[in-house]
Design an enzyme around this catalytic site. Structure first.
Site, mmCIF file in Angstrom:
data_model
loop_
_atom_site.group_PDB
_atom_site.id
_atom_site.type_symbol
_atom_site.label_atom_id
_atom_site.label_comp_id
_atom_site.label_asym_id
_atom_site.label_seq_id
_atom_site.Cartn_x
_atom_site.Cartn_y
_atom_site.Cartn_z
ATOM 1 C CB THR A 140 -24.543 30.299 56.811
ATOM 2 O OG1 THR A 140 -25.210 30.656 55.602
ATOM 3 C CG2 THR A 140 -23.856 28.961 56.637
ATOM 4 C CB THR A 186 -4.307 -15.333 75.521
ATOM 5 O OG1 THR A 186 -3.463 -16.349 76.077
ATOM 6 C CG2 THR A 186 -5.676 -15.389 76.198
ATOM 7 C CB SER A 317 -6.878 -18.106 43.734
ATOM 8 O OG SER A 317 -5.657 -18.011 43.027
ATOM 9 C CB SER A 318 -6.743 -15.492 38.801
ATOM 10 O OG SER A 318 -5.473 -15.063 39.269
#
Length: 463
Positions: A140, A186, A317-318
């Site tokens: 193995t 930046t 979104s809920s």
């Protein structure tokens, strides 16, 4: 219906129609960890079969394996490579035993297929044994890591194909946005003008650089330790086996495998996986940064940057009507976080090696392949559901440039640093635009100013 097989531990029932055997059955009973089975990883199964093919061919050429048995093993290996027997690999990807269960799974399946080709029944191992014939001249500890390396070459080639598509998608957008002038930033502050095309071209180049790193690191998988057997000394392998087996594996896979320079060193060595996983982590960091940029550039729509529009994929979104979120870059970020975490697992698994073997290779293999597969699926999603549909808010981008203090930097060569400083200060104090102040004070004509601020004149990249 079952057949009875036995091993060191004793007798065990194995399904009568199964091509796997007693040691595979024990692994199924012992390891129920991830619910991810070897059967879900056809590239790994294919790699295992190629290794057994190369071993049988080498053993026959060296005169230690009957040619008829070798031929049956080779033909059985080819059947496994074709995917015909993928469902015969039911063991968990994470297992104790340094990969012995995986090695015996492939040994048993190939032995039983070969037995049928030779006119015998499954389990009649006296005619073709998983250990004595399929695993001949192997352990193995050399067959398993060699199979991992071949599998990772396949997975890397697949990943690179998808990365090339990602770079191409960014480059297509770069061409579309070549004339869209915008402000570069930046430290999240206005810097100097650029084009949106330049920004997307940089993303393409960044991905191409990561492709080069992955390719460079995957080369390490080509040095294999076949012939090392248990610890690298080559016990039970005849002289010449290691070199010839590497040559045979190279020929049948069309990959440039070579014998590792020192088999005792290479048998416990997992550094190729560490370096490759690190390259995957680097790629994940790059892609995650790009996704952060896409989320920032599309922020708004009224109170953010609003320079680009991402395809609307679902309500955001809920509770907040009309809200649409950048869900595709978000999910890609999370994929990248998982890849970065998997790299730590690889590091810990590699560090856990002791003496002549690292027994943690199963989790190491699983983590690297999981990272590749997550990236492939994430990249496909990012291309199809996000990048291809990005549009630019060109007028808004230009308006922000003209209203920016940052354009005064582009005017330095034409009006001088002193004038530029005065204009910038007044613009900051009064809220007036640099563009309007320069025209108002007759520092430049509108025609001259527009010519300077033309993207073709302002944004040329030095060769």
């Amino acid at each position: 219906m079952y057949r009875i097989e036995n091993d060191l531990i004793g007798d065990l029932q194995v399904p009568e129609d199964a091509y796997y055997g007693v040691q595979t059955q024990r692994a199924m009973d012992n390891f129920n960890i991830t619910n991810e089975k070897l059967s879900n990883y056809p590239n790994f199964i294919k790699a295992l079969a190629y290794v057994k093919w190369a071993a049988a061919k080498t053993n026959a050429e060296l005169g230690v394996l009957d040619q008829n048995i070798a031929n049956a093993i080779i033909e059985a290996s080819k059947d496994v490579i074709a995917g015909t027997y993928d469902n015969q690999f039911p063991i968990d990807m994470i297992q104790g035993g340094a990969g012995t269960s995986t090695n015996m799974n492939i040994n048993e399946v190939i032995a039983n297929i070969a037995l049928e080709k030779l006119g015998h029944k499954k389990g009649e191992n006296q005619f073709c044994s998983p250990n004595d014939h399929v695993n001949l001249s192997q352990s193995t500890n050399d067959a398993y890591p060699t199979s991992i390396k071949l599998a990772l070459i396949y997975y890397n080639e697949d990943l690179i194909g998808h990365l090339k598509q990602l770079a191409s998608a960014f480059r297509t957008k770069a061409a579309q946005f070549a004339q869209v002038i915008k402000m570069g930033r930046t430290q999240l502050q206005d810097a100097v003008p650029m084009t949106l095309g330049q920004e997307f071209e940089a993303y393409a180049v960044s991905i191409e650089n990561e492709i080069k790193r992955l390719d460079a690191n995957s080369i390490q998988f080509l040095a294999i330790n076949m012939g090392a057997t248990a610890i690298g000394t080559g016990l039970n392998a005849v002289p010449g086996y290691a070199t010839l087996c590497a040559k045979n594996l190279a020929e049948i896979t069309n990959r440039a495998f070579v014998k590792a320079p020192n088999l005792i060193e290479s048998t416990p060595d997992t550094s190729p996986y560490v370096f490759y996983s690190s390259a995957l982590k680097g790629l994940a960091i790059k892609i995650s940064k790009i996704c952060n940029d896409l989320r920032l550039l599309s922020s708004g729509p009224r109170c953010g940057f609003n320079e680009i529009n991402l395809p609307a994929m679902q309500p955001g979104s809920s509770i907040m009507p009309g809200k649409v979120n950048p869900v595709i870059p978000e999910v890609m970020n999370q994929v990248c976080f998982k890849v970065i975490g998997n790299d730590l697992t690889v590091s810990l698994a590699a560090e856990a090696g002791q003496l002549q073997l690292n027994v943690m290779e199963p989790v190491l293999m699983y983590s690297v392949v999981e990272s590749v597969q997550l990236l492939v699926r994430g990249i496909d999603t990012l291309i199809d559901k996000c990048i291809n549909g990005i549009t630019a808010n060109e007028a808004h981008c230009k308006a922000m440039v003209l209203n920016s203090i940052g354009i005064v930097t582009a005017l330095n060569p034409y009006i001088g640093y002193k004038n530029s400083t005065k204009i910038a200060k007044e613009a900051l104090e009064t809220g007036a635009s640099v563009y309007d102040l320069i025209i108002e004070k007759n520092i430049l004509t509108k025609e001259a100013l527009d010519d300077i601020l033309n993207p073709e004149n302002m944004l040329g990249v030095s060769e």
